[in-house]
Design an enzyme around this catalytic site. Structure first.
Site, PDB file in Angstrom:
ATOM      1  N   PHE A  37     -64.702  37.995   8.504  1.00 31.35           N
ATOM      2  CA  PHE A  37     -63.421  37.274   8.544  1.00 31.35           C
ATOM      3  C   PHE A  37     -62.237  38.180   8.830  1.00 31.35           C
ATOM      4  O   PHE A  37     -61.123  37.730   9.032  1.00 31.35           O
ATOM      5  CB  PHE A  37     -63.188  36.491   7.241  1.00 31.35           C
ATOM      6  CG  PHE A  37     -62.943  37.361   6.033  1.00 31.35           C
ATOM      7  CD1 PHE A  37     -63.989  37.882   5.309  1.00 31.35           C
ATOM      8  CD2 PHE A  37     -61.643  37.672   5.643  1.00 31.35           C
ATOM      9  CE1 PHE A  37     -63.772  38.693   4.202  1.00 31.35           C
ATOM     10  CE2 PHE A  37     -61.406  38.475   4.544  1.00 31.35           C
ATOM     11  CZ  PHE A  37     -62.483  38.991   3.820  1.00 31.35           C
ATOM     12  N   GLY A  40     -61.154  45.899   9.532  1.00 30.58           N
ATOM     13  CA  GLY A  40     -60.332  46.993   9.012  1.00 30.58           C
ATOM     14  C   GLY A  40     -60.111  47.981  10.128  1.00 30.58           C
ATOM     15  O   GLY A  40     -60.351  47.662  11.301  1.00 30.58           O
ATOM     16  N   GLY A  41     -59.670  49.205   9.800  1.00 38.86           N
ATOM     17  CA  GLY A  41     -59.456  50.231  10.812  1.00 38.86           C
ATOM     18  C   GLY A  41     -60.673  50.334  11.722  1.00 38.86           C
ATOM     19  O   GLY A  41     -60.579  50.183  12.932  1.00 38.86           O
ATOM     20  N   PHE A  42     -61.820  50.602  11.137  1.00 33.21           N
ATOM     21  CA  PHE A  42     -63.053  50.731  11.909  1.00 33.21           C
ATOM     22  C   PHE A  42     -64.196  49.955  11.291  1.00 33.21           C
ATOM     23  O   PHE A  42     -65.321  50.035  11.734  1.00 33.21           O
ATOM     24  CB  PHE A  42     -63.448  52.204  12.062  1.00 33.21           C
ATOM     25  CG  PHE A  42     -62.577  52.888  13.042  1.00 33.21           C
ATOM     26  CD1 PHE A  42     -62.939  52.952  14.366  1.00 33.21           C
ATOM     27  CD2 PHE A  42     -61.368  53.433  12.651  1.00 33.21           C
ATOM     28  CE1 PHE A  42     -62.115  53.554  15.290  1.00 33.21           C
ATOM     29  CE2 PHE A  42     -60.544  54.047  13.563  1.00 33.21           C
ATOM     30  CZ  PHE A  42     -60.919  54.111  14.892  1.00 33.21           C
ATOM     31  N   GLY A  43     -63.883  49.246  10.237  1.00 34.16           N
ATOM     32  CA  GLY A  43     -64.940  48.515   9.559  1.00 34.16           C
ATOM     33  C   GLY A  43     -64.820  47.036   9.813  1.00 34.16           C
ATOM     34  O   GLY A  43     -63.813  46.556  10.342  1.00 34.16           O
ATOM     35  N   ARG A  44     -65.867  46.361   9.473  1.00 31.83           N
ATOM     36  CA  ARG A  44     -65.822  44.903   9.556  1.00 31.83           C
ATOM     37  C   ARG A  44     -65.813  44.370   8.130  1.00 31.83           C
ATOM     38  O   ARG A  44     -66.441  44.945   7.242  1.00 31.83           O
ATOM     39  CB  ARG A  44     -67.037  44.391  10.316  1.00 31.83           C
ATOM     40  CG  ARG A  44     -66.994  44.810  11.776  1.00 31.83           C
ATOM     41  CD  ARG A  44     -68.173  44.235  12.529  1.00 31.83           C
ATOM     42  NE  ARG A  44     -68.246  44.803  13.860  1.00 31.83           N
ATOM     43  CZ  ARG A  44     -67.652  44.294  14.935  1.00 31.83           C
ATOM     44  NH1 ARG A  44     -66.912  43.209  14.836  1.00 31.83           N
ATOM     45  NH2 ARG A  44     -67.786  44.866  16.112  1.00 31.83           N
ATOM     46  N   ILE A  45     -65.081  43.305   7.945  1.00 30.08           N
ATOM     47  CA  ILE A  45     -64.980  42.751   6.607  1.00 30.08           C
ATOM     48  C   ILE A  45     -65.613  41.371   6.601  1.00 30.08           C
ATOM     49  O   ILE A  45     -65.183  40.471   7.327  1.00 30.08           O
ATOM     50  CB  ILE A  45     -63.510  42.762   6.130  1.00 30.08           C
ATOM     51  CG1 ILE A  45     -63.080  44.239   6.073  1.00 30.08           C
ATOM     52  CG2 ILE A  45     -63.368  42.135   4.752  1.00 30.08           C
ATOM     53  CD1 ILE A  45     -61.637  44.486   6.086  1.00 30.08           C
ATOM     54  N   LYS A  60     -67.323  45.303   2.824  1.00 29.66           N
ATOM     55  CA  LYS A  60     -66.766  46.142   3.887  1.00 29.66           C
ATOM     56  C   LYS A  60     -67.912  46.954   4.454  1.00 29.66           C
ATOM     57  O   LYS A  60     -68.668  47.566   3.697  1.00 29.66           O
ATOM     58  CB  LYS A  60     -65.681  47.068   3.328  1.00 29.66           C
ATOM     59  CG  LYS A  60     -64.412  46.325   2.925  1.00 29.66           C
ATOM     60  CD  LYS A  60     -63.406  47.246   2.298  1.00 29.66           C
ATOM     61  CE  LYS A  60     -62.255  47.567   3.235  1.00 29.66           C
ATOM     62  NZ  LYS A  60     -61.180  48.323   2.596  1.00 29.66           N
ATOM     63  N   ASP A 166     -49.954  54.521  -1.540  1.00 24.28           N
ATOM     64  CA  ASP A 166     -49.702  53.637  -0.396  1.00 24.28           C
ATOM     65  C   ASP A 166     -49.473  52.186  -0.838  1.00 24.28           C
ATOM     66  O   ASP A 166     -50.025  51.251  -0.256  1.00 24.28           O
ATOM     67  CB  ASP A 166     -50.871  53.728   0.591  1.00 24.28           C
ATOM     68  CG  ASP A 166     -50.488  53.281   1.999  1.00 24.28           C
ATOM     69  OD1 ASP A 166     -49.276  53.187   2.284  1.00 24.28           O
ATOM     70  OD2 ASP A 166     -51.398  53.014   2.804  1.00 24.28           O
TER      71      ASP A 166
HETATM   72  N1  LIG Z   1     -61.282  41.795  -1.183  1.00 26.25           N
HETATM   73  C1  LIG Z   1     -60.700  41.162  -0.195  1.00 26.25           C
HETATM   74  N2  LIG Z   1     -60.483  39.837  -0.254  1.00 26.25           N
HETATM   75  C2  LIG Z   1     -59.878  39.181   0.743  1.00 26.25           C
HETATM   76  N3  LIG Z   1     -59.444  39.758   1.865  1.00 26.25           N
HETATM   77  C3  LIG Z   1     -59.636  41.078   1.984  1.00 26.25           C
HETATM   78  C4  LIG Z   1     -60.268  41.850   0.974  1.00 26.25           C
HETATM   79  N4  LIG Z   1     -60.313  43.139   1.372  1.00 26.25           N
HETATM   80  C5  LIG Z   1     -59.731  43.156   2.573  1.00 26.25           C
HETATM   81  N5  LIG Z   1     -59.324  41.940   2.948  1.00 26.25           N
HETATM   82  C6  LIG Z   1     -58.626  41.587   4.181  1.00 26.25           C
HETATM   83  O1  LIG Z   1     -59.178  42.332   5.244  1.00 26.25           O
HETATM   84  C7  LIG Z   1     -58.170  43.000   5.982  1.00 26.25           C
HETATM   85  C8  LIG Z   1     -58.491  44.459   6.171  1.00 26.25           C
HETATM   86  O2  LIG Z   1     -58.789  45.016   4.913  1.00 26.25           O
HETATM   87  P1  LIG Z   1     -58.473  46.518   4.544  1.00 26.25           P
HETATM   88  O3  LIG Z   1     -57.048  46.801   4.863  1.00 26.25           O
HETATM   89  O4  LIG Z   1     -58.921  46.767   3.150  1.00 26.25           O
HETATM   90  O5  LIG Z   1     -59.440  47.241   5.527  1.00 26.25           O
HETATM   91  P2  LIG Z   1     -59.324  48.713   5.960  1.00 26.25           P
HETATM   92  O6  LIG Z   1     -60.629  49.083   6.565  1.00 26.25           O
HETATM   93  O7  LIG Z   1     -58.830  49.515   4.800  1.00 26.25           O
HETATM   94  O8  LIG Z   1     -58.253  48.537   7.079  1.00 26.25           O
HETATM   95  P3  LIG Z   1     -57.010  49.359   7.412  1.00 26.25           P
HETATM   96  O9  LIG Z   1     -57.513  50.531   8.132  1.00 26.25           O
HETATM   97  O10 LIG Z   1     -56.254  48.401   8.272  1.00 26.25           O
HETATM   98  O11 LIG Z   1     -56.279  49.655   6.108  1.00 26.25           O
HETATM   99  C9  LIG Z   1     -56.885  42.832   5.224  1.00 26.25           C
HETATM  100  O12 LIG Z   1     -56.003  42.172   6.070  1.00 26.25           O
HETATM  101  C10 LIG Z   1     -57.171  42.015   4.022  1.00 26.25           C
HETATM  102  O13 LIG Z   1     -56.339  40.907   4.027  1.00 26.25           O
END
Ligand SMILES: Nc1ncnc2c1ncn2[C@@H]1O[C@H](COP(=O)(O)OP(=O)(O)OP(=O)(O)O)[C@@H](O)[C@H]1O
Length: 581
Positions: A37, A40-45, A60, A166
């Protein structure tokens, strides 16, 4: 000359894992991957569920060779396990805390690729989403309610000797849609264990964090501090309540932002009143106290959280009073509204949110998916890496020590320094946007290496292969500039202007432009106006690989040269229409 091997890509976007894929965890639980759904930077959530259960969680996923998720996994394993949080809540006699807990982490193999995963609870929406939906602002009362949650979360982190570094709306998620008292602080990509902190700025770390919010300690180049977290929260409150910050337009010049922040803090409380006009005195007073507490706390000391909680509670009460007064004039139901507001305040400050069913609307999902991603810190810092003591975890029956894994990020055959530099290779950045998280600390080793290379090449001019940016006035303005590594025929400055009104700017950054860039995605040029903009120039591959100071210098130099050449060309055009520089 022997052809240089293109640098190995260190961070890759995780391959898509199909919904329904099953992962066996160390504790004999099986997790089922759900829909992706967000990215992230390089991951899929993804959403995920445990076999036999319906509760949705978040998984993640990143390739195991990527570093960013590892940083978070380390923090979660050290301080955010459920039993740790439960013990803390019991000791503090609190029912709820605005922090996620680790549900599971480990590895699995998918299409022969080894992936790292981490499972945490699923939340309803981000505070940034709520702020955007609210026209870029939050009410003073809602902002203070969020602050109350974040102070609780920071207190836990600080008690565990971690600074978050942050805090921002994008890193705050709401357990329940629109309910600010369920705010949870997430993203531990920059979290820093403070035990070895020394009050000694290091230029290479300067401005780490999210430029517009980061602390003055971080601007100076100090490691993240407890007092810094409070300062960062105070800047965020100004942003949420007023919708802006005095240094917002300076975002791309961290030194100027730092200067503006110093002036702002020195001018308190007047400077604060200027930006938060018409807010209750308790609200401005609360933010002012946050700055005051932060500034009076020594770099390594813990912050007086009790004092902060008190002023925040007062601000919530006062802001709710203001809300109810407003309602009084509009709704004309004074008693009822006041009582209701009072109940709300009590609810917001004292009552912990009960476990709620997480709801995610379609529009919110869409928003998350399309929102530009924050370029995050590259890797775990070296000192952090040395300290890692992680539990074993496994998937598909294979047990593995996380600290071994971390060493696997970089091939063992390379030297320590090369591995350190490779570890901190900058990740490709999406377009510049507000509130971008940066960490020069993590990329400093690579930056140093690049700088040394640059110096070496500068003294050996014969080997220079200037990068040129093709100029074409009628090209697509939005497109990034075309970059060529063709040797320049121009003089020492390397500036060249092509015929037909186009121009080329030679940058002395040969080592930074991989041959691949020549036939890169960027085929069309950009307008002169865009090119003269330092913001646009920052996007040029190679330029952004430089450490901040060097980058600014280069951009300045390039812009000046370009402007000079342009002025010269215009003069020549006046003299002769067939000028060909
Ligand atoms: N536990 C969670 N529940 C609901 N949404 C989440 C959750 N964790 C992350 N998300 C959604 O997924 C998106 C990306 O998550 P997150 O920022 O943690 O990923 P990241 O890999 O750290 O990305 P970035 O490099 O952009 O910081 C966010 O917009 C957030 O709204």
């Amino acid at each position: 000359m022997p052809q240089k091997k293109p640098a190995k890509k260190l961070h890759e976007l995780a391959p898509e894992v199909k919904a329904g894929f099953k992962i066996d965890d160390i504790s004999k639980r099986t997790f089922i991957v759900g829909k992706q759904f967000a990215t992230g930077g390089f991951g899929r959530i993804h959403t995920c569920t445990e076999q036999g259960k319906s509760q949705e969680m978040v998984m993640k996923i990143e390739p195991s060779t990527n570093g960013p998720l590892l940083t978070e996994v380390v923090v979660f394993n050290r301080i955010l396990k459920k039993e740790m949080i439960d013990t803390y809540k019991k000791n503090k006699k609190i029912q709820w805390i605005g922090l996620p807990h680790l549900i599971a982490n480990g590895y699995f193999t998918y299409n022969s690729e080894k992936m790292r995963y981490m499972i945490i609870p699923k939340y309803a929406m981000s505070l940034e989403g709520a702020r955007e939906a609210n026209g870029g602002k939050l009410s003073a009362k809602d902002s203070m309610v969020v602050a109350n949650c974040i102070i609780g979360a920071l207190e836990y982190l600080h008690d565990s000797d971690y600074a978050h570094a942050d805090v921002k709306a994008a890193n705050i998620l709401l357990e329940k849609q629109g309910v600010y008292s369920t705010s949870v602080l997430v993203d531990f990509g920059l979290a820093h264990r403070t035990t070895n902190n020394v009050d000694k700025p290091d230029k290479k770390r300067a401005h780490n964090g999210t430029c517009i919010f980061t602390s003055t300690d971080a601007h100076r180049g100090n490691n993240p501090s407890f007092r810094g977290d409070v300062e960062i929260l105070a800047y965020n409150l100004i942003m949420w309540i007023s919708g802006t910050l005095p240094w917002l337009a300076l975002e791309s010049s961290p030194d100027k932002v730092f200067e503006a922040k110093q002036k702002f803090v020195a001018g308190l409380p007047g400077t604060l009143q200027n930006v938060l006009t018409s807010q209750p005195a308790a609200v401005t007073g609360c933010i002012s106290t946050m700055f005051d507490v932060s500034m009076k706390t020594q770099y390594k000391d813990k912050v007086d959280m009790e004092k902060l909680k008190k002023v925040v509670a007062g601000a919530i009460q006062s802001a709710s009073g203001a809300v109810s007064k407003e309602s009084k004039t509009t709704a004309k139901t004074p008693k009822k509204v006041t009582r209701k507001a009072k109940e709300e305040v009590e609810d917001d400050v004292d009552d912990e949110p009960k476990p709620k069913k997480k709801v995610e609307t379609k529009s919110e999902k869409t928003k998350k998916t399309v929102r530009p991603k924050t370029p995050k810190r590259i890797e775990t810092e070296e000192d952090e890496e040395d300290e890692m003591e992680l539990p074993t975890s496994s998937t598909n029956g294979k047990y593995k020590d996380e600290s071994d894994e971390e060493e696997e990020l970089i091939p063992r055959s390379t030297t320590r320094s090369a591995r350190a530099a490779a570890r901190s290779q900058p990740r490709p950045q999406p377009s510049i946007r507000l509130g971008v998280t940066t960490s020069t600390a993590s990329s400093s080793r690579a930056a140093r290496k690049i700088e040394q290379k640059y110096k070496r090449l500068s003294t050996n001019k014969s080997s220079l292969v200037p990068v040129s940016i093709a100029d074409s006035d009628d090209d697509d303005d939005d497109a990034p500039p075309a970059v060529s590594t063709e040797p320049s025929t121009s003089s020492a400055g390397g500036t060249k202007r092509s015929s037909g009104g186009g121009g080329e700017i030679a940058l002395k950054t040969p080592a930074l432009v991989a041959p691949a860039i020549k036939k890169a995605k960027y085929k069309s040029g950009i307008s002169s106006a865009t090119k003269a903009s330092p913001t646009e120039l920052r996007r040029v591959p190679g330029v952004r690989n430089f450490p901040k100071g060097r980058r600014t210098m280069l951009i300045k130099e390039t812009t000046t040269k370009y402007q000079e050449k342009r002025a010269a060309t215009e003069t020549n055009h006046d003299d002769s229409s067939s000028s060909d520089l």
